[in-house]
Motif scaffolding. Structure first.
Motif, PDB file in Angstrom:
ATOM      1  N   PHE A 192      18.468  85.550  18.455  1.00  0.00           N
ATOM      2  CA  PHE A 192      17.971  84.190  18.592  1.00  0.00           C
ATOM      3  C   PHE A 192      16.724  83.964  17.754  1.00  0.00           C
ATOM      4  N   CYS A 193      16.518  82.691  17.432  1.00  0.00           N
ATOM      5  CA  CYS A 193      15.282  82.244  16.788  1.00  0.00           C
ATOM      6  C   CYS A 193      14.772  81.042  17.558  1.00  0.00           C
ATOM      7  N   LEU A 194      13.615  81.177  18.162  1.00  0.00           N
ATOM      8  CA  LEU A 194      12.998  80.111  18.937  1.00  0.00           C
ATOM      9  C   LEU A 194      11.724  79.648  18.246  1.00  0.00           C
ATOM     10  N   LEU A 195      11.660  78.371  17.910  1.00  0.00           N
ATOM     11  CA  LEU A 195      10.430  77.755  17.435  1.00  0.00           C
ATOM     12  C   LEU A 195       9.781  77.073  18.637  1.00  0.00           C
ATOM     13  N   TYR A 196       8.723  77.714  19.127  1.00  0.00           N
ATOM     14  CA  TYR A 196       8.022  77.304  20.345  1.00  0.00           C
ATOM     15  C   TYR A 196       6.703  76.665  19.898  1.00  0.00           C
ATOM     16  N   HIS A 197       6.692  75.312  19.865  1.00  0.00           N
ATOM     17  CA  HIS A 197       5.613  74.574  19.210  1.00  0.00           C
ATOM     18  C   HIS A 197       4.814  73.728  20.202  1.00  0.00           C
ATOM     19  N   GLN A 198       3.555  74.050  20.335  1.00  0.00           N
ATOM     20  CA  GLN A 198       2.703  73.310  21.255  1.00  0.00           C
ATOM     21  C   GLN A 198       2.031  72.110  20.581  1.00  0.00           C
ATOM     22  N   LYS A 199       1.887  71.022  21.330  1.00  0.00           N
ATOM     23  CA  LYS A 199       1.103  69.875  20.874  1.00  0.00           C
ATOM     24  C   LYS A 199      -0.380  70.234  20.823  1.00  0.00           C
ATOM     25  N   ALA A 200      -0.848  70.912  21.832  1.00  0.00           N
ATOM     26  CA  ALA A 200      -2.261  71.275  21.937  1.00  0.00           C
ATOM     27  C   ALA A 200      -2.656  72.231  20.804  1.00  0.00           C
ATOM     28  N   PRO A 201      -3.934  72.177  20.400  1.00  0.00           N
ATOM     29  CA  PRO A 201      -5.003  71.297  20.883  1.00  0.00           C
ATOM     30  C   PRO A 201      -5.252  70.084  19.989  1.00  0.00           C
ATOM     31  N   HIS A 202      -4.208  69.321  19.709  1.00  0.00           N
ATOM     32  CA  HIS A 202      -4.364  68.136  18.856  1.00  0.00           C
ATOM     33  C   HIS A 202      -5.177  67.051  19.553  1.00  0.00           C
ATOM     34  N   ARG A 203      -5.909  66.295  18.767  1.00  0.00           N
ATOM     35  CA  ARG A 203      -6.635  65.126  19.233  1.00  0.00           C
ATOM     36  C   ARG A 203      -5.663  64.082  19.818  1.00  0.00           C
ATOM     37  N   GLU A 204      -5.994  63.288  20.871  1.00  0.00           N
ATOM     38  CA  GLU A 204      -7.225  63.397  21.626  1.00  0.00           C
ATOM     39  C   GLU A 204      -7.044  64.446  22.719  1.00  0.00           C
ATOM     40  N   TRP A 205      -8.068  65.216  23.009  1.00  0.00           N
ATOM     41  CA  TRP A 205      -7.920  66.433  23.780  1.00  0.00           C
ATOM     42  C   TRP A 205      -7.997  66.135  25.276  1.00  0.00           C
ATOM     43  N   LEU A 206      -6.885  66.358  25.977  1.00  0.00           N
ATOM     44  CA  LEU A 206      -6.834  66.190  27.429  1.00  0.00           C
ATOM     45  C   LEU A 206      -6.377  67.504  28.043  1.00  0.00           C
ATOM     46  N   PRO A 207      -7.286  68.305  28.554  1.00  0.00           N
ATOM     47  CA  PRO A 207      -6.892  69.579  29.162  1.00  0.00           C
ATOM     48  C   PRO A 207      -6.153  69.378  30.481  1.00  0.00           C
ATOM     49  N   ALA A 208      -5.505  70.433  30.923  1.00  0.00           N
ATOM     50  CA  ALA A 208      -4.891  70.436  32.247  1.00  0.00           C
ATOM     51  C   ALA A 208      -5.987  70.459  33.311  1.00  0.00           C
ATOM     52  N   GLU A 209      -5.655  69.980  34.493  1.00  0.00           N
ATOM     53  CA  GLU A 209      -6.662  69.880  35.564  1.00  0.00           C
ATOM     54  C   GLU A 209      -7.357  71.213  35.815  1.00  0.00           C
TER      55      GLU A 209
END
Length: 540
Positions: A192-209
């Motif tokens: 398998f080939c998995l491209l696991y791509h996160q949005k973070a930490p792109h602007r505007e930055w909203l962290p998890a609680e």
């Protein structure tokens, strides 16, 4: 648009038939068992914000595991420091002016060849989950679940195999959960080939609680050049709009409530400043918003009390801390996701035969030179984090100092998979470099940037970097050259282009630049063609 549970969001996937790609570069000897590939890409993750690089800004223990168990690249670079073009380069192994995606405005042609297509044609099951920032239905993947455009941090929309659906939760966690679910449901008999791509930490930055509660109480060291005055640089550095104090949005970025801005007489930095705040937080449900307000309202109230008496230096320092708190808080979730994925591979007996890469679509400024964002060929945005593990070939603790670039990902993965590398791929496989089998490698890399005039106002430029020197040409509305001696001036504070002591270096770098432009097929005609295409779009 639908609200659905994550368990409903992932369907069955099919595997494309086998095929062969045209060949010009010999691939390495095919392994007895083709390796799996997990390519992890975050968005705007500065190498300074990975603790394995030793800057002491934050801790990323799970990303660091990749370096500890494999390799860390100290000179990983991009060829065009902006989101969508960088991803197009990664997929195709070709510079922007060849694959056509030179900026965030021009369309990307999914019909062209990419390494996932070639892997798919050669028996791999493929998936793309998270952010890709390229319009159109992704090609080359049996399964895709991608964010529309930049995506949202809270309760985001995903386009899942072409169907848009809204998921409840935090985007980084959802991307990880979907990736793990796909891995669990894949065909175990096929690589398998998995491209696991996160949005973070792109602007505007909203962290998890769980992270903003922690990070908003932290204080971070200021970079030495936070108050840079650009005396040693040219027009481009002086006229950019990337300054943390002057150019960040007060509402969208620093999280000052719009009504508080009005009370304090703070104007919007950009026309979409307040709208960014309203739209981003407007996606939260009642419980999420209450938790957010409980932490951020006291911060805003404290700022409102202090603001009337704050000078520019104090405001810059305050905005820098707010920036780091949210930016690094977002990265904390990314690091947790990497840990979950690495744990899954180990617990399921997959770690030994899986290539894991962690990188970002480019570097990012964390207050250096007073800036945020990217785009420039200067080091902080040009350089990107790159860590990699593959136990059969990469020794734990390996350090790679050569000039590797994102055009090299596609041929490297094809090489590991035993798939022939197409003749028109411009990158090179770094498989033998990272394994220590060979030390023969390039001694210079080429860079382009096209998106101007636009947000942040970083001027169009191209250039060449060697191990020690960097030559940059800024063009279009100016014609200026900059030369930096990275050994004596690692922070790039002084342009020595007109220094007589560097006359021979200047000549040598011009020759190298001409060689690389000819090698890769770039020219002034390309610059003018893409300028016209860009202006046609933005002016209409």
């Amino acid at each position: 648009m639908m609200n659905i549970n994550l368990s409903q969001s992932i369907g069955l996937f099919s595997i494309a038939g086998l095929g062969l790609a045209a060949c010009s570069q010999p691939a390495a000897e095919k392994p007895k068992t083709k390796p799996n590939i997990v390519y992890i890409m975050s968005d705007d993750h500065a190498y300074q914000a990975i603790s394995a690089y030793g800057h002491g800004l934050n801790k990323t223990p799970n990303i660091d595991r990749i370096a500890e168990q494999g390799a860390i690249f100290t000179r990983g670079f991009v060829s065009n420091s902006i989101c969508a073009p960088s991803r197009a380069v990664m997929l195709t192994g070709k510079h922007s002016f060849v694959n056509g995606k030179v900026d965030n405005v021009q369309p990307f042609d999914w019909n062209q060849m990419s390494f996932p297509k070639l892997l798919q044609q050669n028996g791999y099951q493929t998936a793309l989950i998270g952010k890709i920032h390229l319009d159109g239905l992704p090609q080359g993947f049996d399964y895709s679940a991608v964010l529309p455009g930049q995506g949202h941090y809270y309760n985001p929309d995903f386009i899942i195999n072409g169907e848009k659906k809204r998921l409840d939760g935090y985007v980084t966690d959802l991307t990880t959960e979907m990736s793990l679910k796909w891995l669990k449901e894949r065909d175990p008999e096929k690589p398998f080939c998995l491209l696991y791509h996160q949005k973070a930490p792109h602007r505007e930055w909203l962290p998890a609680e769980r992270h903003y509660k922690e990070y908003t109480g932290m204080t971070f060291k200021e970079p030495e050049t936070l108050f840079d005055d650009y005396k040693g640089r040219g027009t481009a550095a002086k006229e950019q709009e990337m300054n943390v104090l002057k150019d960040m949005n007060w509402a969208g970025d620093s999280k000052i409530r719009p009504e508080v801005m009005d009370e304090l007489g703070i104007p919007q930095t950009l026309t979409w400043d307040k709208a960014a705040y309203t739209n981003n937080l407007g996606r939260m449900d009642e419980q999420q918003r209450a938790a957010w307000d409980a932490v951020y309202d006291p911060i805003v109230e404290d700022f409102a009390r202090k603001y009337p008496s704050m000078n520019e230096k104090e405001l810059m320092q305050w905005r820098f801390q707010r920036y780091m708190q949210d930016y690094l808080g977002c990265i904390a979730s990314v690091d947790e996701g990497v840990g979950q994925l690495l744990d899954f591979l180990e617990e399921n007996g997959l770690a030994e035969n899986t290539i894991v890469v962690y990188t970002s679509d480019q570097g990012f400024y964390l207050g250096e030179h007073g800036w945020f964002d990217k785009r420039f060929m200067y080091e902080e945005s040009f350089r990107t984090p790159l860590l990699m593990m593959y136990p059969p070939e990469i020794e734990p603790g390996t350090v790679v100092d050569e000039l590797v670039q994102n055009i090299d990902f596609a041929p490297t993965f094809l090489d590991y998979a035993g798939v022939d590398i197409p003749q028109d791929v411009q990158g090179e496989s770094f498989r033998r470099l990272v394994s220590g089998e060979s030390s023969v490698w390039r001694d210079a890399i080429y860079y382009t940037y096209y998106e101007y005039p636009s947000i942040h106002m970083v001027k169009r430029h191209y250039g060449v970097r060697t191990d020690r020197y960097k030559l940059i040409h800024f063009y279009y509305d100016i014609d200026e050259w900059e030369l930096y001696d990275l050994e004596n001036d690692p922070q790039e504070m002084t342009n020595v282009y007109d220094d007589p002591a560097y006359a021979d270096v200047k000549q040598m770098m011009h020759e190298r630049l001409t060689e690389l432009r000819e090698k890769y097929g770039d020219s002034d005609a390309n610059d003018q063609r893409f300028l016209k295409a860009y202006l046609d779009v933005v002016n209409n």
